[in-house]
Each structure stands twice: as C-alpha cells, then as structure tokens.
Design a protein around this motif. Structure first.
Motif, short mmCIF file in Angstrom:
data_model
loop_
_atom_site.label_atom_id
_atom_site.label_comp_id
_atom_site.label_asym_id
_atom_site.label_seq_id
_atom_site.Cartn_x
_atom_site.Cartn_y
_atom_site.Cartn_z
N VAL A 1 0.81 -1.21 0.00
CA VAL A 1 0.00 0.00 0.00
C VAL A 1 0.85 1.26 0.00
N ILE B 1 -5.01 -0.71 -5.62
CA ILE B 1 -4.04 -1.55 -4.92
C ILE B 1 -4.18 -2.95 -5.50
N ALA C 1 -5.02 -7.01 -3.71
CA ALA C 1 -5.27 -6.53 -2.35
C ALA C 1 -5.74 -7.65 -1.42
N LYS D 1 -7.18 -2.68 2.81
CA LYS D 1 -5.99 -2.19 2.12
C LYS D 1 -6.35 -1.18 1.03
N GLY E 1 -5.20 2.77 0.94
CA GLY E 1 -4.37 3.23 -0.17
C GLY E 1 -5.07 4.24 -1.06
#
Length: 350
Positions: free
Chosen positions: A179, A201, A204, A213, A217
């Motif tokens: 991330v 991402i 993920a 995540k 991010g």
C-alpha cells in the motif's frame, strides 16, 4: 489538484481526466468466449454502478467475442492484453473502447508499433499498466529491490516508448500490493506527467482484507487530488468492488448519490437485534437513487440524537424502536416491523 490538470481522454462515451468525475472500474472473471455469462455479469456490474469494464483477452476466440459482448452492454469495454500483440489488434478491430497493455511484454518494438498504429487510426486510448510484479530486472538492481521509484521509472519508460511512436492518448496505471509503495509511486508520478492515472491496490486480497488495504491506499492517493479512475481489486464477486469503490469516493466527498447508512457498534444497552437489522437496512438501501443518510441506532443514549441528524432513522428500545424522519419522531414501531417501516418511508420519500 493533479486530476484537474490531467489530459482529457475519451473512453467510449465517457470522459476521463481533466477534473471529470472519477470513474469506477471493475473486471469480469468470466471466460469472454462465454458471451452470455460475461454479458450477464457486466449488466449486473452496471446496475451496481460500474462505469468502465475490463475483460481479459487471452486468445483470438476471446478477442472475437468482444464484438458480441459490446453489442449487449452500455458501458465502455476495455481489453486486457498480455504478450501477444495480435490479440490487442483483434480486440480493437472487434470494438474495444480501450486496451490495457504493458509495452514491455507485448513482443518487441515492431509489434508495439503495430498496436499503436491501429490505436491511433481508430482513436482508441491505451492504458499502460505496470505493477510491482512486472518490474524489469535492471530497475530492481538499480533501486536494490522493487521500489516506488522503480515503478515510476518503468512506467515512464513505457510511456516514452509509445510517445516516440507519435501517440499520446494514454492512461497510466502503476500498482503494487504494498500500500505505502503504491501511494509513494503515485505521489512521484503525479509530478512527472499530465496523463490520467488509473489507481488501485493490486492483489489486495479477499473482500475483508482487500477492502481495508484498498480503502487506506485509495484514500491516501485520492485525497491528495491524484487519480482519475479507480478499481478496488478484490478476490470475490466483482460487484463488491463497485460497492466499495462507491463508498470510498462518497466518504472522501468525491461522489454524491446513494444512501449512506450509519449504525452504532452496539453495546450492552442494545435491546433489539441491531446487527441483523443494520445488515438488512444496508442491503435494502442499495438500489434507492436517493442522496440521504439513514441511521440505525441501538439505544436511547446516542440513538435519538444520531437518528435526528440523519434524514431517516430508527433508535432501538425494548423490543421496539422510534422511527425518525428529518429530526422528528414519527412513531414507535415494534422490532419486527422496523425494516418494513423504513422501507415504506423510502418508497414514499419526499
């Protein structure tokens, strides 16, 4: 903000970049040659709010299927190509509105030029995609590992390859499953180019871990004014990607529309099945085209105040709840009727 200064790229009937609304993307997980299954999944994604859809094109049969798929859907279709430049050309000839390639693995300069020439002739944008798993060995050695700087250099090298061939209808995608590396890479590349950026991402994870995540991010990137289109990559039903993307954008104030459900975490004061009710309310509200807040609260401590601040809500009591609308108590409702009471109000919302 960077996204207000990026080039405007048309993908099908959608505009990307230049401060246009951030577009939500997903990718099918069906076999493209199964046109019926692929179309059914895309139509379901459309209903959930997907605005651009990508399909893998691993062989010529898949490339040829794109034409029939495109006839039956209503959003731009992106062809995802790896290794074989012939697939990219066939996909464009069969109606792809955009292609996604990594110019470094498409089969050499001559083959890349063939792809770029067809894209230029048809005005089809190219998404240049680089991720941490495809970074070149010399860049890994240069930066002593996979790094944000290496990702950016790899992506810009590919951009320059296409630019040198006289084409600039480009979208850039640089992704990592790390991330913070992904965040840093976007911060770096935003200062180096005005091409629209597709943000996500990669790899993920599952719906649970991938959402966490991705939310972290994407929020760190988008809140800096970076990013023109997004995908929440999840191991699961692609519809979940769209739900998550919409919520991320709405939470950041980058998208309006859709019902926001707020609910309390419950405690020992709760006297109704609030967890079950909140889940049902969240499901109920998915298809209403209303830009309102609905509160599902569990007790008399914070419940009435929170419910009054929402457009519509319930505050739980002993086997019952108070129904609120725009700050006013409407009535007391037995627990088993709370969901239907909320539905009735939503069906007749004014």
């Amino acid at each position: 903000m960077h996204r207000e200064k990026t080039k405007v790229i048309q993908v099908g009937d959608r505009l990307m970049g230049g401060g246009n609304p951030i577009l939500i993307q997903s990718m099918t997980n069906t076999k493209p040659k199964d046109v019926q299954a692929t179309v059914a999944q895309i139509l379901e994604l459309e209903r959930a709010g997907c605005e651009i859809i990508r399909c893998t094109v691993p062989d010529m049969e898949a490339a040829l299927a794109l034409g029939e798929i495109k006839k039956q859907i209503h959003i731009p279709l992106v062809a995802d190509i790896h290794f074989d430049y012939k697939m990219a050309i066939a996909a464009m000839e069969n109606g792809a509105d955009k292609i996604r390639i990594n110019p470094g693995n498409i089969g050499g300069t001559e083959n890349l030029k063939a792809v770029v020439d067809v894209a230029a002739a048809r005005g089809i944008p190219i998404r240049i995609g680089v991720n941490s798993g495809s970074m070149e060995k010399h860049l890994i050695e240069k930066y002593k590992g996979v790094t944000a700087q290496g990702l950016v250099e790899s992506a810009m090298d590919k951009v320059h390859m296409v630019e040198d061939m006289g084409y600039d209808r480009l979208v850039i995608s640089i992704k990592s499953s790390d991330v913070m590396m992904c965040v840093k890479a976007h911060e770096l590349i935003a200062g180096m180019t005005d091409y629209p950026l597709h943000v996500g991402i990669t790899e993920a994870g599952t719906v649970h871990s991938g959402n966490i995540k991705s939310a972290i991010g994407l929020a760190l990137i988008l809140n800096q004014g970076i990013g023109d289109t997004i995908r929440v990559s999840l191991t699961g039903d692609p519809v979940e990607e769209i739900k998550s993307a919409r919520l991320i954008l709405r939470t950041l104030g980058l998208r309006k529309g859709g019902i926001e459900v707020v609910s309390c975490p419950t405690c020992g004061r709760t006297r109704i099945d609030l967890i079950g009710l909140a889940s049902k309310v969240e499901k109920l509200t998915e298809d209403y085209p209303l830009d309102i807040k609905v509160a599902v609260m569990g007790c008399a401590v914070n419940g009435p105040g929170e419910a009054r601040e929402a457009d519509l809500g319930v505050a739980g009591g002993q086997d019952s709840g108070l129904l609120f609308k725009k700050g006013e108590i409407l009535r007391k409702v037995p627990e088993e009727q709370l969901l239907n009471a909320l539905k009735e109000e939503l069906d007749n919302w004014k």
